[in-house]
Design a protein around this motif. Structure first.
Motif, short mmCIF file in Angstrom:
data_model
loop_
_atom_site.label_atom_id
_atom_site.label_comp_id
_atom_site.label_asym_id
_atom_site.label_seq_id
_atom_site.Cartn_x
_atom_site.Cartn_y
_atom_site.Cartn_z
N PRO A 50 15.77 21.90 -7.66
CA PRO A 50 16.23 20.58 -7.23
C PRO A 50 17.10 20.62 -5.97
O PRO A 50 17.07 19.70 -5.16
N GLU A 81 31.76 23.16 -15.67
CA GLU A 81 30.32 23.43 -15.48
C GLU A 81 30.07 24.93 -15.42
O GLU A 81 30.96 25.69 -15.02
N ARG A 113 13.45 17.57 -12.38
CA ARG A 113 12.60 18.76 -12.25
C ARG A 113 11.33 18.38 -11.52
O ARG A 113 10.82 17.28 -11.69
N ILE A 170 23.96 10.74 -8.97
CA ILE A 170 23.65 9.69 -8.01
C ILE A 170 23.98 10.21 -6.62
O ILE A 170 25.09 10.69 -6.38
N SER A 171 23.00 10.12 -5.72
CA SER A 171 23.29 10.67 -4.39
C SER A 171 24.07 9.63 -3.57
O SER A 171 23.95 8.43 -3.77
N GLU A 197 23.50 15.91 -19.63
CA GLU A 197 23.32 15.57 -18.21
C GLU A 197 21.82 15.63 -17.94
O GLU A 197 21.16 16.59 -18.34
N GLN A 235 33.16 30.61 -12.88
CA GLN A 235 32.62 31.96 -12.85
C GLN A 235 33.63 32.99 -12.36
O GLN A 235 33.46 34.18 -12.56
P1 C2E Z 1 24.66 19.73 -10.53
O1 C2E Z 1 24.74 18.25 -10.63
O2 C2E Z 1 25.93 20.48 -10.30
O3 C2E Z 1 23.94 20.22 -11.87
C1 C2E Z 1 24.31 21.37 -12.57
C2 C2E Z 1 23.45 22.54 -12.15
O4 C2E Z 1 24.00 23.73 -12.72
C3 C2E Z 1 22.04 22.44 -12.67
O5 C2E Z 1 21.20 23.03 -11.70
C4 C2E Z 1 22.09 23.31 -13.92
O6 C2E Z 1 20.84 23.82 -14.31
C5 C2E Z 1 23.00 24.41 -13.44
N1 C2E Z 1 23.66 25.10 -14.53
C6 C2E Z 1 24.02 24.61 -15.73
N2 C2E Z 1 24.65 25.54 -16.47
C7 C2E Z 1 24.70 26.65 -15.71
C8 C2E Z 1 25.24 27.97 -15.92
O7 C2E Z 1 25.81 28.29 -16.96
N3 C2E Z 1 25.11 28.85 -14.89
C9 C2E Z 1 24.50 28.52 -13.73
N4 C2E Z 1 24.41 29.45 -12.79
N5 C2E Z 1 23.98 27.30 -13.50
C10 C2E Z 1 24.09 26.38 -14.48
P2 C2E Z 1 19.85 22.36 -11.26
O8 C2E Z 1 19.20 21.67 -12.40
O9 C2E Z 1 19.10 23.42 -10.53
O10 C2E Z 1 20.32 21.23 -10.25
C11 C2E Z 1 20.91 21.57 -9.03
C12 C2E Z 1 21.49 20.37 -8.36
O11 C2E Z 1 20.47 19.46 -7.94
C13 C2E Z 1 22.39 19.54 -9.27
O12 C2E Z 1 23.66 20.18 -9.36
C14 C2E Z 1 22.43 18.23 -8.50
O13 C2E Z 1 23.30 18.31 -7.41
C15 C2E Z 1 21.00 18.16 -7.98
N6 C2E Z 1 20.23 17.29 -8.88
C16 C2E Z 1 19.54 17.60 -10.00
N7 C2E Z 1 18.97 16.50 -10.54
C17 C2E Z 1 19.33 15.46 -9.74
C18 C2E Z 1 19.06 14.04 -9.75
O14 C2E Z 1 18.41 13.50 -10.66
N8 C2E Z 1 19.60 13.30 -8.73
C19 C2E Z 1 20.37 13.87 -7.74
N9 C2E Z 1 20.85 13.05 -6.76
N10 C2E Z 1 20.64 15.18 -7.70
C20 C2E Z 1 20.14 15.96 -8.68
#
Ligand code: C2E
Ligand code: CA
Ligand code: CA
Length: 311
Positions: A102, A264, A91, A147-148, A87, A235
């Motif tokens: 993010p 996830e 950043r 994708i938002s 995925e 969790q």
């Molecule tokens: P998401 O799509 O649910 O992405 C998964 C998030 O869970 C990611 O956080 C990832 O780092 C985190 N994660 C993965 N494994 C674990 C784990 O074992 N434990 C915990 N506690 N967390 C875990 P991240 O990278 O901080 O991204 C947060 C959210 O920001 C994403 O949730 C998504 O909604 C948004 N996001 C990130 N990149 C993009 C993007 O390119 N476009 C859009 N529209 N939204 C994005």
């Protein structure tokens, strides 16, 4: 109307030496102010009077594009723990404040109506990195993109995706678009977009399943390929004697509807074991791998023992 914003952050003794923390707090405060200031003013991000506003409340698209990057998090098959794809996660490393979560900047980008250019930037980065990714991910690997909802419903969405597909190596990656339940409120429009995406060869995952409007009815009505079970459910595994009946119901229904499931936020071997026993198809989470910059993904491929030490 010119609005000048001053942000003053008070830091307790002992925290003062941590400049990164101070800068980060300032930035978060700034982002919140920016949020309040700019929301509802669609043209605000082009208004010249904003030039004097501190950098951290400037709209994201004015910032140096090089500070917006992507990480990739491996997704593995639940039975073999072998990588099935990645995925892509955006950043933003700010030169002063460091890493901005993010959750914060994506929301801000949506409010400022710059999520589309921000996503264009990400798509261009992926196309640029595709040849390197191709070397470590075999043909047929999945490449998940978030994708938002506003982009999904934007006029340019179909053109953007056609262009993205054309910029990627042919017949290598299976692109999976991760879409939240929030995007499906406009039912008829969403159904048509889903059909179009499938015709074009994209796959669709419902992201964060169980956190939105979460009607089980979505499962039956929409044609999609993967259901990503929100980490909140995962969790809870192991912390309760009886695991969530909601999770049980979702998994049973997914099986009946022949939907593939991705869990996830898998952080422990116990969670992985429970999920595998209950027929979840794919796993993603820190226990398997944190999101990695491209160089580390490549290094992990060359030297997996070092990067996947937890298993
Ligand atoms: P998401 O799509 O649910 O992405 C998964 C998030 O869970 C990611 O956080 C990832 O780092 C985190 N994660 C993965 N494994 C674990 C784990 O074992 N434990 C915990 N506690 N967390 C875990 P991240 O990278 O901080 O991204 C947060 C959210 O920001 C994403 O949730 C998504 O909604 C948004 N996001 C990130 N990149 C993009 C993007 O390119 N476009 C859009 N529209 N939204 C994005
Ligand atoms: Ca996602
Ligand atoms: Ca998610």
């Amino acid at each position: 109307v010119a609005v000048l914003v001053h942000v003053r952050v008070h830091v307790r003794p002992g925290q003062a030496e941590d400049h990164r923390l101070v800068a980060h707090q300032r930035l978060i405060v700034g982002l919140h102010i920016g949020h309040g200031l700019l929301s509802g003013t669609a043209q605000a991000h082009t208004a010249p009077h904003l030039v004097n506003v501190p950098e951290f409340v400037l709209p994201l698209h004015r910032l140096d594009p090089h500070i917006r990057q992507s990480h990739t998090q491996p997704v593995v098959k639940a039975d073999t723990l072998r990588i099935s794809g990645i995925e892509v996660l955006m950043r933003w490393r700010h030169p002063v404040a460091g890493e901005i979560p993010p959750d914060v900047f994506i929301n801000l980008a949506e409010t400022q109506q710059v999520i589309v250019p921000l996503t264009h930037h990400l798509l261009a980065l992926i196309a640029r990195d595709a040849p390197a990714l191709q070397k470590v991910l075999p043909a047929g690997s999945k490449l998940g993109l978030n994708i938002s909802p506003s982009h999904l419903h934007a006029d340019e969405f179909q053109d953007d995706l056609r262009q993205f597909a054309a910029s990627m190596p042919a017949n290598h990656f299976n692109v999976v678009l991760e879409i939240t339940e929030r995007a499906m409120i406009d039912k008829n429009k969403s159904l048509a977009i889903f059909d179009w995406l499938h015709e074009q060869g994209f796959e669709i995952a419902i992201d964060d399943f169980g956190t939105g409007h979460s009607a089980l009815i979505y499962l039956e009505r929409y044609k999609f390929d993967y259901l990503k079970i929100d980490r909140g459910f995962v969790q809870a595994i192991g912390t309760e004697t009886v695991t969530s009946p909601v999770l049980d119901a979702v998994l049973t229904l997914s099986r009946r509807l022949q939907l593939m499931t991705v869990a996830e936020g898998v952080e422990t071997p116990e969670q992985a074991e429970w999920l595998r026993k209950h027929g979840v198809n794919f796993l993603q989470g820190y226990w398997l791998s944190r999101p990695l910059p491209l160089e580390e993904l490549i290094a992990a491929h060359d030297e997996p023992a070092k990067y996947f030490a937890a298993r």
